[in-house]
Design an enzyme around this catalytic site. Sequence first.
Site, PDB file in Angstrom:
ATOM      1  N   ASP A   1      -2.826 -10.490  -1.965  1.00  0.00           N
ATOM      2  CA  ASP A   1      -3.366  -9.985  -0.560  1.00  0.00           C
ATOM      3  C   ASP A   1      -4.876  -9.789  -0.875  1.00  0.00           C
ATOM      4  OD1 ASP A   1      -2.103  -8.680   1.943  1.00  0.00           O
ATOM      5  OD2 ASP A   1      -3.867  -7.548   1.270  1.00  0.00           O
TER       6      ASP A   1
ATOM      7  N   ASP B   1      -4.376 -12.769   4.009  1.00  0.00           N
ATOM      8  CA  ASP B   1      -5.620 -12.231   4.833  1.00  0.00           C
ATOM      9  C   ASP B   1      -6.880 -12.494   4.142  1.00  0.00           C
ATOM     10  OD1 ASP B   1      -4.679 -10.510   2.903  1.00  0.00           O
ATOM     11  OD2 ASP B   1      -4.478  -8.697   4.298  1.00  0.00           O
TER      12      ASP B   1
ATOM     13  N   HIS C   1      -6.545  -7.137   0.069  1.00  0.00           N
ATOM     14  CA  HIS C   1      -6.585  -5.885  -0.281  1.00  0.00           C
ATOM     15  C   HIS C   1      -5.682  -5.577  -1.488  1.00  0.00           C
ATOM     16  CE1 HIS C   1      -6.944  -6.109   4.049  1.00  0.00           C
ATOM     17  NE2 HIS C   1      -7.956  -5.205   3.951  1.00  0.00           N
TER      18      HIS C   1
ATOM     19  N   HIS D   1       0.802  -1.386  -0.005  1.00  0.00           N
ATOM     20  CA  HIS D   1       0.023   0.142   0.012  1.00  0.00           C
ATOM     21  C   HIS D   1       0.911   1.344  -0.038  1.00  0.00           C
ATOM     22  CE1 HIS D   1      -3.721  -2.503   0.519  1.00  0.00           C
ATOM     23  NE2 HIS D   1      -3.362  -2.659   1.735  1.00  0.00           N
TER      24      HIS D   1
END
Length: 320
Positions: free
Chosen positions: A163, A250, A165, A126
């Site tokens: 991931d 995740d 996200h 990120h």
Amino acid sequence: MDAKRQTGWVYAPDFLEHKSDAPHPECPDRLIAIVNELRVTGVLAQLQPIEFGEATRGEILRVHSAAYLEILESSGGRYLDPETYAATDSPHIAKLASGGVLAAARAVWNGRLANAFCAVRPPGHHAMPDRAMGFCLLNNIAIAAAGILADLPGARVLVLDWDVHHGNGTQAMFYESPDVLYASVHQYPFYPGSGAAIETGRGRGKGFTVNVPLQAGSGDEDSLAAIDRILTVHAAPFAPNIILISAGFDAHEDDPLAGLRVTTDGFAQATRRVCAFANRVCDGKIVSVLEGGYHLTALPQSCAVHVAELISWARGRGAR
């Protein structure tokens, strides 16, 4: 054993010193649990440690701005955004994490190791060119990809991000590049809000960003189908020389921060498919980099099956 058939390992106790004064999901316990699981299952003993130091200023500035690096270097002990903290030693630790991933990429790229797993934190995907975001300080995988391109202009790097996200920082850094194919499978709509299928790159990079968004509740079947689509439709014609995995865990069905339903075996199957593809197109060259994953049982178990697959394929036992 021939080092060229081994799986490299990036880890340092320093990574445990990145911690917040208040409870936070991105905490040292994540790595402690991973290392313990790898040790108990016998996986850790099969890994080849990689020597590494901090990423240099020049290596970091290939993807991050000088202004942001100055902010990071003076950030110890405060939050850089509402979710992203920096402890006193966090600037050093973030540079060390990026340096470790870059060292692994070079070792695999140069054929000294077959593949590698980087148990680093803070995570990176990120982190934007000019700011920290989403628990991430420096974009570890982007620094490694840019380092490969600097070492050998003309190289082709696949960054596969599974991931839960979307890796908005990595996408932003290579959105106009035809040398990095950034491909992401993630929950959508979800944090950070990017990652729609229509986001495909810009300019010379048009077509070199691939997003496969999944709805909350999607599990192994949908996730594996998305990875298969990326590999066959997009990565095969791109013909990467090396594959970097943003390996967040995740998306696991037990993870508390998201809504996908991938199982531990689903991560093993995903690894198997990527390894088989890598064997066909780039001599098995894979560097996997830890991103998210916040359930302290599901995370280490998923990591263990993932790394066990990397070891098996490195030793030529993967095609089964």
